[in-house]
Design an enzyme around this catalytic site. Structure first.
Site, PDB file in Angstrom:
ATOM      1  N   CYS A 116       0.818  -1.234   0.000  1.00  0.00           N
ATOM      2  CA  CYS A 116       0.000   0.000   0.000  1.00  0.00           C
ATOM      3  C   CYS A 116       0.843   1.271   0.000  1.00  0.00           C
ATOM      4  CB  CYS A 116      -0.936   0.016   1.206  1.00  0.00           C
ATOM      5  SG  CYS A 116      -2.139  -1.312   1.188  1.00  0.00           S
ATOM      6  N   HIS A 256      -2.732   7.540   3.831  1.00  0.00           N
ATOM      7  CA  HIS A 256      -3.221   6.324   3.175  1.00  0.00           C
ATOM      8  C   HIS A 256      -4.661   6.073   3.625  1.00  0.00           C
ATOM      9  CE1 HIS A 256      -3.648   2.465   1.507  1.00  0.00           C
ATOM     10  NE2 HIS A 256      -3.500   1.784   2.624  1.00  0.00           N
ATOM     11  N   ASN A 285     -10.171   0.672   0.856  1.00  0.00           N
ATOM     12  CA  ASN A 285      -8.715   0.723   0.736  1.00  0.00           C
ATOM     13  C   ASN A 285      -8.311   0.215  -0.646  1.00  0.00           C
ATOM     14  OD1 ASN A 285      -5.962   0.361   0.912  1.00  0.00           O
ATOM     15  ND2 ASN A 285      -5.984  -0.688   2.874  1.00  0.00           N
TER      16      ASN A 285
HETATM   17  N1  COA Z   1     -18.404  -8.085  10.177  1.00  0.00           N
HETATM   18  C1  COA Z   1     -18.755  -8.424  11.418  1.00  0.00           C
HETATM   19  N2  COA Z   1     -17.904  -8.886  12.324  1.00  0.00           N
HETATM   20  C2  COA Z   1     -16.609  -9.003  11.958  1.00  0.00           C
HETATM   21  C3  COA Z   1     -16.168  -8.663  10.671  1.00  0.00           C
HETATM   22  C4  COA Z   1     -17.118  -8.192   9.764  1.00  0.00           C
HETATM   23  N3  COA Z   1     -16.809  -7.830   8.509  1.00  0.00           N
HETATM   24  N4  COA Z   1     -14.845  -8.871  10.598  1.00  0.00           N
HETATM   25  C5  COA Z   1     -14.450  -9.320  11.794  1.00  0.00           C
HETATM   26  N5  COA Z   1     -15.518  -9.415  12.625  1.00  0.00           N
HETATM   27  C6  COA Z   1     -15.570  -9.856  14.008  1.00  0.00           C
HETATM   28  C7  COA Z   1     -14.360 -10.664  14.395  1.00  0.00           C
HETATM   29  O1  COA Z   1     -14.590 -12.025  14.059  1.00  0.00           O
HETATM   30  C8  COA Z   1     -14.305 -10.445  15.887  1.00  0.00           C
HETATM   31  O2  COA Z   1     -15.214 -11.340  16.494  1.00  0.00           O
HETATM   32  P1  COA Z   1     -14.832 -12.066  17.886  1.00  0.00           P
HETATM   33  O3  COA Z   1     -14.580 -10.952  18.851  1.00  0.00           O
HETATM   34  O4  COA Z   1     -16.055 -12.870  18.148  1.00  0.00           O
HETATM   35  O5  COA Z   1     -13.620 -12.861  17.547  1.00  0.00           O
HETATM   36  C9  COA Z   1     -14.865  -9.051  16.080  1.00  0.00           C
HETATM   37  O6  COA Z   1     -15.521  -8.716  14.854  1.00  0.00           O
HETATM   38  C10 COA Z   1     -13.847  -8.003  16.417  1.00  0.00           C
HETATM   39  O7  COA Z   1     -12.745  -8.159  15.584  1.00  0.00           O
HETATM   40  P2  COA Z   1     -11.495  -7.223  15.710  1.00  0.00           P
HETATM   41  O8  COA Z   1     -10.452  -7.752  14.789  1.00  0.00           O
HETATM   42  O9  COA Z   1     -11.135  -7.009  17.122  1.00  0.00           O
HETATM   43  O10 COA Z   1     -12.123  -5.842  15.192  1.00  0.00           O
HETATM   44  P3  COA Z   1     -11.422  -4.453  15.070  1.00  0.00           P
HETATM   45  O11 COA Z   1     -12.170  -3.462  15.859  1.00  0.00           O
HETATM   46  O12 COA Z   1      -9.940  -4.543  15.263  1.00  0.00           O
HETATM   47  O13 COA Z   1     -11.663  -4.115  13.539  1.00  0.00           O
HETATM   48  C11 COA Z   1     -10.525  -4.186  11.445  1.00  0.00           C
HETATM   49  C12 COA Z   1     -11.192  -4.989  12.549  1.00  0.00           C
HETATM   50  C13 COA Z   1     -10.001  -5.163  10.412  1.00  0.00           C
HETATM   51  C14 COA Z   1     -11.564  -3.292  10.813  1.00  0.00           C
HETATM   52  C15 COA Z   1      -9.379  -3.329  12.042  1.00  0.00           C
HETATM   53  O14 COA Z   1      -8.568  -4.127  12.850  1.00  0.00           O
HETATM   54  C16 COA Z   1      -8.546  -2.693  10.991  1.00  0.00           C
HETATM   55  O15 COA Z   1      -9.011  -1.881  10.216  1.00  0.00           O
HETATM   56  N6  COA Z   1      -7.223  -2.961  10.967  1.00  0.00           N
HETATM   57  C17 COA Z   1      -6.319  -2.361  10.029  1.00  0.00           C
HETATM   58  C18 COA Z   1      -6.523  -3.016   8.689  1.00  0.00           C
HETATM   59  C19 COA Z   1      -5.817  -2.275   7.600  1.00  0.00           C
HETATM   60  O16 COA Z   1      -5.968  -1.089   7.475  1.00  0.00           O
HETATM   61  N7  COA Z   1      -5.071  -2.997   6.759  1.00  0.00           N
HETATM   62  C20 COA Z   1      -4.430  -2.477   5.632  1.00  0.00           C
HETATM   63  C21 COA Z   1      -3.258  -1.635   6.023  1.00  0.00           C
HETATM   64  S1  COA Z   1      -2.481  -1.019   4.603  1.00  0.00           S
END
Ligand code: COA
Length: 330
Positions: A116, A256, A285
């Site tokens: 990215c 980003h 993204n």
């Molecule tokens: N819909 C509903 N629930 C979802 C889900 C979705 N699309 N994706 C994950 N979950 C669930 C998970 O299974 C988890 O359930 P559990 O607690 O029963 O295990 C719960 O939601 C929480 O997951 P978590 O990973 O703690 O959520 P979060 O608040 O960290 O948000 C992201 C998840 C992916 C949105 C966040 O971590 C994120 O944006 N990270 C950075 C990703 C990124 O930008 N990557 C590219 C960088 S260049």
């Protein structure tokens, strides 16, 4: 020794494919909700390329728009760099396919892999090539067909990405400082937090690899989130210092476009919430295309005006990260 030349962005362009996939559409594909996606990421929709459209096709549209904006012909380009993690093929480079489509016969072309962060890395590479006097005019493209490389059965990742492309034409000359010095970094020890483990020479294509869905992007979201906030914040502070620019002098800040909560956390740490540019709601993204699309939109909608100082920052798999400051001079 000659003083380094000013290098300016003389044109920008972007392109997103026609098809829009909303959060509500995603509710029919994986177990998720519009509310969950929007509250966690700020995203409402993303664009998805047609089956026959490859990254070079998206990049070509953005390239044509950038060349038209710059008012130059493709034949005037000396260098063409494509940043992508979703190339048309392993080889030849996607840049060579774009070259052929736009008719950039006099350019040498290559792809740059920094996930990215790719567009900013490519911008810096092209800028330095021009500043050294090796070339005069360059085209830098960030283009991604992420929809091919994400796992549509994994709700933790498939909701986050979209397809699109952005481009900028760089040329020697221009008033003021133009593209200034970058700060960039990498940390390969954290590669497995965000990667596509299968399909390359480490884990070649096999029935077993495909059965394990290793050909798709894998991510540990929470860890990636924390590193993204820390690295982009640090990179901006360092880039401002390196260029002797104060944070209050920045008119527009383009990070980003990975997640609105990452962007908000950086904005809060730097005290720049009122000057942040974001379009993550519309496109999700788009990896290396995200910064390029946002820059083009910020210029076209008048957010960025002649004489403004603009700060750019990126973060991606590798990990890779960086920041730069521009004086917008057109
Ligand atoms: N819909 C509903 N629930 C979802 C889900 C979705 N699309 N994706 C994950 N979950 C669930 C998970 O299974 C988890 O359930 P559990 O607690 O029963 O295990 C719960 O939601 C929480 O997951 P978590 O990973 O703690 O959520 P979060 O608040 O960290 O948000 C992201 C998840 C992916 C949105 C966040 O971590 C994120 O944006 N990270 C950075 C990703 C990124 O930008 N990557 C590219 C960088 S260049």
């Amino acid at each position: 020794m000659d003083l380094p030349r000013t290098v300016s962005i003389i044109g920008t362009g972007s392109y997103v494919p026609e098809k829009v996939l909303t959060n509500h559409d995603l509710e029919k594909i994986v177990e998720t909700t519009d509310e969950w996606i929007h509250s966690r990421t700020g995203m409402r929709e993303r664009h998805i390329a047609a089956p026959g459209q490859a990254s070079s096709d998206l990049g070509t549209e953005a390239a044509k728009a950038a060349l038209a904006d710059a008012g130059i012909e493709a034949g005037e380009l000396d260098l063409l760099i494509v940043a992508t993690l979703s190339p048309d093929m392993f080889f030849p480079s996607t840049a060579c396919f774009v070259q052929e489509k736009i008719g950039a016969k006099n350019a040498y072309c290559y792809d740059l892999g920094a996930a990215c962060s790719g567009f900013l890395f490519a911008l810096d590479a092209a800028k330095n090539q021009i500043a050294s006097g090796a070339v005069k005019t360059a085209l830098v493209i960030g283009t991604e067909k992420m929809s091919t490389f994400i796992d549509w059965e994994d709700r933790g990742t498939c909701i986050l990405f979209g397809d699109g492309a952005g481009a900028a034409v760089l040329q020697a000359g221009g008033e003021g400082r133009g593209i200034m010095k970058s700060v960039m970094g990498s940390d390969g020890s954290l590669a497995d937090l965000l990667w596509t483990p299968g399909g390359g020479s480490r884990n070649p294509i096999s029935h077993e690899m495909i059965d394990q869905r290793q050909q798709y992007l894998k991510m540990r979201g929470r860890e990636v989130f924390k590193h993204a906030v820390v690295r982009m914040t640090e990179a901006v502070v360092q880039a401002l210092e390196k260029n002797d620019v104060g944070v209050d002098e920045i008119k527009c800040f383009i990070p980003h476009q990975a997640n609105i909560r990452i962007i908000d956390a950086i904005a809060k740490r730097l005290g720049i919430a009122d000057r942040i540019y974001t379009n993550v709601e519309k496109y999700a993204n788009t990896s290396s295309a995200a910064l390029a699309i946002a820059l083009d939109e910020a210029v076209k909608d008048g957010t960025i005006q002649k004489g403004d100082l603009v700060a750019l920052t990126v973060f991606g798999g590798g990990f890779t990260w960086g920041a730069n400051v521009l004086e917008w001079n057109r």
